[in-house]
Enzyme design. Structure first.
Site, PDB file in Angstrom:
ATOM      1  N   TYR A 146      11.801  -4.717  -6.608  1.00 60.01           N
ATOM      2  CA  TYR A 146      10.545  -4.802  -7.351  1.00 60.01           C
ATOM      3  C   TYR A 146       9.546  -3.697  -7.042  1.00 60.01           C
ATOM      4  O   TYR A 146       8.979  -3.102  -7.947  1.00 60.01           O
ATOM      5  CB  TYR A 146       9.895  -6.161  -7.045  1.00 60.01           C
ATOM      6  CG  TYR A 146       8.612  -6.458  -7.772  1.00 60.01           C
ATOM      7  CD1 TYR A 146       8.620  -7.064  -9.028  1.00 60.01           C
ATOM      8  CD2 TYR A 146       7.381  -6.140  -7.218  1.00 60.01           C
ATOM      9  CE1 TYR A 146       7.438  -7.343  -9.702  1.00 60.01           C
ATOM     10  CE2 TYR A 146       6.194  -6.412  -7.885  1.00 60.01           C
ATOM     11  CZ  TYR A 146       6.229  -7.016  -9.119  1.00 60.01           C
ATOM     12  OH  TYR A 146       5.063  -7.291  -9.776  1.00 60.01           O
ATOM     13  N   CYS A 170       0.849  -1.187   0.000  1.00 65.39           N
ATOM     14  CA  CYS A 170       0.000   0.000   0.000  1.00 65.39           C
ATOM     15  C   CYS A 170       0.885   1.237   0.000  1.00 65.39           C
ATOM     16  O   CYS A 170       2.076   1.163   0.270  1.00 65.39           O
ATOM     17  CB  CYS A 170      -0.900   0.023   1.235  1.00 65.39           C
ATOM     18  SG  CYS A 170      -2.012  -1.399   1.362  1.00 65.39           S
ATOM     19  N   ASN A 204       0.536   1.250   5.902  1.00 62.61           N
ATOM     20  CA  ASN A 204       1.196   0.348   4.953  1.00 62.61           C
ATOM     21  C   ASN A 204       1.928  -0.711   5.760  1.00 62.61           C
ATOM     22  O   ASN A 204       2.753  -0.385   6.606  1.00 62.61           O
ATOM     23  CB  ASN A 204       2.175   1.124   4.070  1.00 62.61           C
ATOM     24  CG  ASN A 204       3.118   0.226   3.276  1.00 62.61           C
ATOM     25  OD1 ASN A 204       4.271   0.569   3.067  1.00 62.61           O
ATOM     26  ND2 ASN A 204       2.634  -0.924   2.834  1.00 62.61           N
ATOM     27  N   GLY A 205       1.634  -1.974   5.488  1.00 65.00           N
ATOM     28  CA  GLY A 205       2.306  -3.059   6.205  1.00 65.00           C
ATOM     29  C   GLY A 205       1.308  -4.089   6.678  1.00 65.00           C
ATOM     30  O   GLY A 205       0.150  -4.122   6.261  1.00 65.00           O
ATOM     31  N   GLY A 238      -0.582   0.042  -5.066  1.00 64.08           N
ATOM     32  CA  GLY A 238      -1.905  -0.506  -4.818  1.00 64.08           C
ATOM     33  C   GLY A 238      -2.930   0.101  -5.740  1.00 64.08           C
ATOM     34  O   GLY A 238      -2.956   1.316  -5.924  1.00 64.08           O
TER      35      GLY A 238
END
Length: 497
Positions: free
Chosen positions: A286, A17, A126-127, A49
């Site tokens: 990535y 995210c 985020n996580g 996202g």
């Protein structure tokens, strides 16, 4: 993570995210269009996202409510002129989501907003918490009800609990509440937390998820020491496009407070004793956009260095080096520079075809690859090609790409992967498929090359990746640490379910 999500069948390496926040200098109304800045910041984070997005704004200390707009889909489909006009404010936070610990439904869209005895509170996360079950039991035992299975809502509700230090007679001691949360849940998150007149940036003590600060400078650049506002973001990639300058990363364990007066550190929460830093190494490989900065270096430069290391470890004689666009391009340029073999494009990407991992079956995914790429026959025919990509997950797409090149006349195709083999799932906010689905656990290099139709196939070693990532980091040994769990199975913390 609920029990259904543990069994969820995944179809590829999927993103995390993105979180973003903006605070204008001075009280509302300001010259800085904060909602527009946040929207542009989220567009820059769209690669993290694409399932849902949201923005929450406040008009400052006198604001009676927070302004909220959330929805499913891409940012450009959610925010139009009408909705942006309603998002008034001199501060706000935003989120773009890929689901990890809860379903892709509107109820799970972030930022989460709750109303407390001290006013409204909004949180973007985020996580993924590795100890979400223990924290859930604790929150429920305090009489708090939860409406979703999302650990992001769990974080939001945990922040509403009074800290153990004592009473809050003059209002909420938000740094104390955040510190209490971080002690209860040390991994994994970057958070942007907003109250009506201030916001906080928080990074977990392991530094697993990224978070950085930027300063919006005056348009005339007359005084760079002045700031029209501050931004906080998962990545720095969109800063220049909104007139912001990268300042620094939020430190692991740091709690940063941003008000209309500026930005300051409120606390730094230490890691559990004996634990090392664990910044996700796959941000470099990535996830991150190539123009983002981590640990004082640009992601593009690290990916080029990965290509150079790959050329040293797995050189093969060929006519040209190329890449699977755009994921392997930076590494391919590094391989070309190190090996002396010229770079040339061999694949043309159709930018209007969606990601192959959303297709419902292997056959359709493979057909999707054919629609996604075309071969540049003039560069391919009668050539020995080294084809670089950043990773192989399930192994469904590499075979059709090789077939496409050989049908276009390639004499040989040697696949080189600019990261090590993925062998283990991630429990910290990245949906990596199950161990059984990861092709590296079923086929070694030789068998995978044969399976895909390649003349050879080689991965970058774990040691080579670590060297490439750390080649320019100017810190002491104790200030460097990267999570390689998906490659080695060595996790900073194990989940509690």
């Amino acid at each position: 993570m609920d029990c259904n999500d543990k069994k969820k069948v995944l179809t590829g390496l999927t993103h995390e995210c993105g979180v973003f926040g903006c605070m204008a200098r001075g009280p509302w109304p300001t010259q800085l269009d904060v909602p527009q800045v946040i929207c542009l910041g989220l567009i820059a984070l769209q690669h993290r996202g694409q399932e849902s997005a949201g923005i929450v704004t406040s008009e400052g200390k006198c604001s009676k409510k927070l302004n909220v707009k959330k929805g499913m889909g891409m940012i450009s489909n959610i925010f139009n002129d009408e909705s942006m006009q309603k998002l008034k404010g001199n501060l706000g936070i935003g989120h773009t989501r890929y689901s990890t610990s809860a379903a892709s439904e509107e109820i799970n869209c972030q930022p989460f907003v709750v109303h407390t005895g001290h006013g409204a509170l909004a949180v973007a996360h985020n996580g993924e918490l590795v100890n979400s079950e223990a924290l859930r039991r604790m929150v429920l035992s305090r009489g708090v009800g939860l409406s979703t299975h999302s650990d992001s809502e769990l974080i939001t509700q945990a922040l509403c609990l009074n800290p153990p230090e004592g009473e809050e007679e003059s209002g909420p001691d938000m740094p104390a509440r955040i510190r209490h949360l971080m002690q209860l849940a040390p991994l994994s998150y970057s958070l942007v937390i907003m109250m009506k007149d201030r916001m906080y940036g928080v990074r977990d003590p392991y530094g697993n998820r990224p978070l950085c600060l930027g300063k919006i400078v005056p348009v005339d650049h007359q005084n760079d020491n002045e700031a029209d506002g501050w931004v906080i973001s998962s990545e720095s990639c969109g800063f220049l496009s909104i007139g912001a300058r990268y300042v620094r990363e939020v430190l692991p364990g740091e709690i940063v407070e941003i008000t209309d007066k500026g930005c300051k550190t409120k606390d730094i929460v230490p890691r559990p004793e004996g634990k090392a830093l664990a910044f996700c190494i796959f941000e470099y490989v990535y996830f991150a956009r190539a123009d983002s900065m981590f640990e004082g270096q640009m992601v593009y430069s690290v990916r080029m260095q990965c290509g150079k290391m790959l050329a040293r470890e797995a050189y093969v004689d060929a006519d040209i080096v190329s890449s699977v666009p755009e994921s392997g391009t930076a590494a391919a340029h590094g391989f070309s520079k190190e090996s002396g073999i010229p770079f040339a494009e061999v694949l043309c990407k159709n930018r209007y075809i969606g990601r192959t991992f959303i297709q419902p079956s292997t056959r359709l995914r493979q057909l999707g690859v054919a629609k996604k790429f075309g071969a540049i026959e003039a560069n391919v025919a009668e050539k020995k090609i080294i084809l670089i990509d950043d990773s192989i997950v399930r192994g469904n797409t590499i075979g059709p790409i090789i077939k496409l090149l050989k049908d276009a006349g390639a004499k040989e195709v040697h696949v080189r992967i600019a990261s090590p083999a993925l062998r283990y799932p991630c429990y910290m906010g990245i949906n990596i498929p199950t161990t059984e689905e990861l092709i590296a656990n079923r086929l070694d290099n030789i068998k995978l090359a044969d399976h895909a139709g390649a003349d050879s196939l080689a991965y970058l070693s774990v040691e080579g990746l670590i060297k490439a990532v750390r080649w320019k980091i100017k810190k002491g040994k104790n200030d460097i640490g990267h999570c390689t769990a998906c490659l080695t199975g060595e996790y900073p913390e194990l989940p509690d379910w």
